[in-house]
Design an enzyme around this catalytic site. Structure first.
Site, PDB file in Angstrom:
ATOM      1  N   GLY A  89      78.991 -12.276  -8.149  1.00 49.18           N
ATOM      2  CA  GLY A  89      77.950 -13.081  -7.515  1.00 49.18           C
ATOM      3  C   GLY A  89      78.240 -13.272  -6.041  1.00 49.18           C
ATOM      4  O   GLY A  89      78.876 -14.264  -5.655  1.00 49.18           O
ATOM      5  N   SER A 144      75.842 -11.575  -3.029  1.00 51.54           N
ATOM      6  CA  SER A 144      74.610 -11.578  -2.232  1.00 51.54           C
ATOM      7  C   SER A 144      73.633 -12.636  -2.720  1.00 51.54           C
ATOM      8  O   SER A 144      73.611 -12.986  -3.905  1.00 51.54           O
ATOM      9  CB  SER A 144      73.947 -10.199  -2.290  1.00 51.54           C
ATOM     10  OG  SER A 144      74.784  -9.211  -1.737  1.00 51.54           O
ATOM     11  N   GLU A 191      86.737  -3.067  -4.321  1.00 54.04           N
ATOM     12  CA  GLU A 191      85.403  -2.532  -4.593  1.00 54.04           C
ATOM     13  C   GLU A 191      85.091  -1.309  -3.740  1.00 54.04           C
ATOM     14  O   GLU A 191      84.397  -0.392  -4.175  1.00 54.04           O
ATOM     15  CB  GLU A 191      84.351  -3.614  -4.354  1.00 54.04           C
ATOM     16  CG  GLU A 191      82.935  -3.165  -4.669  1.00 54.04           C
ATOM     17  CD  GLU A 191      81.897  -4.265  -4.522  1.00 54.04           C
ATOM     18  OE1 GLU A 191      80.713  -3.957  -4.677  1.00 54.04           O
ATOM     19  OE2 GLU A 191      82.286  -5.421  -4.256  1.00 54.04           O
TER      20      GLU A 191
END
Length: 389
Positions: free
Chosen positions: A137, A139, A255
């Site tokens: 969570g 953006s 990421e």
């Protein structure tokens, strides 16, 4: 002149995969060939966006989720190079890995580094067994990639934290059990990095509403997630209050650095190459395009492997990961155009499977520069890291 015209680029030393980790490739490849035998290339092209919980659990039974995590939490305690080999095989085969992907790639390392022991004991073994899927969570609506301006707020109360707000572009939230969210626990959005924290959210709690967003290809990977008076316990806080920005930048290095940032179009490329070879054609345009893809992929793979080596040493290659992600995204997005050009030049009739695969990747590829940070955000990070702004 203002700007430094001779910036010092980050050191990315060439790295090689140790033999004991390279040995993992053969059993993984054999497992995937058996499991994916009947899957068409247009389905395999979804790769790390392909959702198959049964596949993730099958992978977990082989001991291939949580390869680098400590054995005390159910992991295999292996090096980052072993995980690189595994990911490379999964992506080039087009395995449907998205169910466990985020949890394995960044949630478990994040909790291991910043979480409490209770959070580690509760969540990491579930991730390793393929029983807990996690969404990110970050953006929010109207903020784009400006993470520092988040408005979702967790407010302390007598029961822990009361959560209100919205997240968007949240991959697989509708299929996940938990979310790690960047929220504001003090101050206002104008305070930017100050007052940001991360919380662990059980997505089955009352007040959580998940709305899938269908993309142009007909899939629904992204979601909007709404929180209305969601009561979290005091143990939901990950790390220290106010350290959210430091933690999330560390998480984004995981990421942005993996081989999924260079292999998103690889099933399409392989499908085209197989047909190109079988046709016996030596059309110069197609040959040049094949060489172009091979050359760029070789460089990007070396860069990604070098970042993996830094992560394996416990370093934080934030800048290097941003470089790999930006260059890798550019490559991934160009592949379908190059293949379309090669098909037009060669004048051969492609198979229906290849055309379906090309159509899917062509439709999806614009999203490659959204996930993990937009190109503008990444180039801002790179410019700052090089002393250019």
């Amino acid at each position: 002149m203002g700007a430094n015209l001779n910036p010092v680029f980050p050191a990315l030393s060439l790295a090689s995969i140790p033999p004991e980790d390279e040995a993992l490739r053969a059993p993984v490849r054999a497992f995937l060939q058996d499991y994916l035998r009947e899957m068409s290339p247009d389905l395999r092209a979804r790769s790390w966006l392909g959702f198959d919980a049964a596949f993730s659990r099958a992978l977990a039974r082989q001991g291939w989720i949580g390869l680098t995590l400590p054995e005390e939490y159910g992991g295999a305690g292996r090096s980052g190079f072993a995980r690189f080999v595994l990911l490379e095989e999964l992506l080039t085969a087009g395995a449907p890995v998205t169910a466990h992907w985020i949890a394995d790639r960044q949630t478990a390392p994040l909790i291991l580094r910043f979480g409490s022991e209770a959070q580690r004991q509760m969540l990491i073994p579930k991730i390793v067994r393929g029983e807990a899927f996690v969404a990110i969570g970050m953006s929010e609506p109207d903020t784009g990639s400006d993470l520092a301006s988040v408005r979702t707020r967790a407010t302390r109360n007598n029961h822990g934290w009361l959560l209100n707000g919205r997240k968007v572009w949240t991959t697989n939230a509708h299929r996940s059990h938990y979310m790690i969210a960047l929220v504001r626990t003090s101050g206002t959005p104008e305070d930017r990095h100050k007052g940001l924290s991360q919380v662990l959210i059980d997505l089955s709690l009352p007040g959580v509403v998940v709305r899938p967003i269908q993309d142009i290809s007909g899939d629904a990977h992204f979601c909007e997630v709404l929180f209305e008076d969601v009561q979290l316990t005091e143990h939901a806080l990950v790390g220290n209050e106010g350290d959210g920005w430091k933690q999330v930048t560390a998480e984004l290095a995981f990421e942005r650095s993996g081989p999924e940032r260079i292999y998103s179009s690889i099933v399409l490329a392989q499908t085209w190459l197989d047909e190109f070879r079988a046709s016996g054609s030596l059309h110069p345009t197609a040959v040049a395009i094949a060489g172009r893809m091979a050359g760029r992929l070789a460089v990007l793979r070396s860069m990604s492997l070098a970042v993996a080596a830094k992560l394996d040493k416990g370093e934080r290659p934030d800048l290097e990961a941003a470089l790999v992600k930006d260059l890798g995204t550019e490559f991934e997005q160009r592949v379908p155009g190059w293949i379309g050009e090669a098909l037009d030049a060669a004048g051969t009739l492609p198979s229906a499977a290849l055309m379906r695969t090309l159509a899917y990747v062509m439709q999806l590829s614009p999203s490659y520069s959204l996930r993990g940070g937009t190109r503008e955000i990444l180039r801002g990070i790179i410019a700052r890291g090089l002393g250019l702004r």
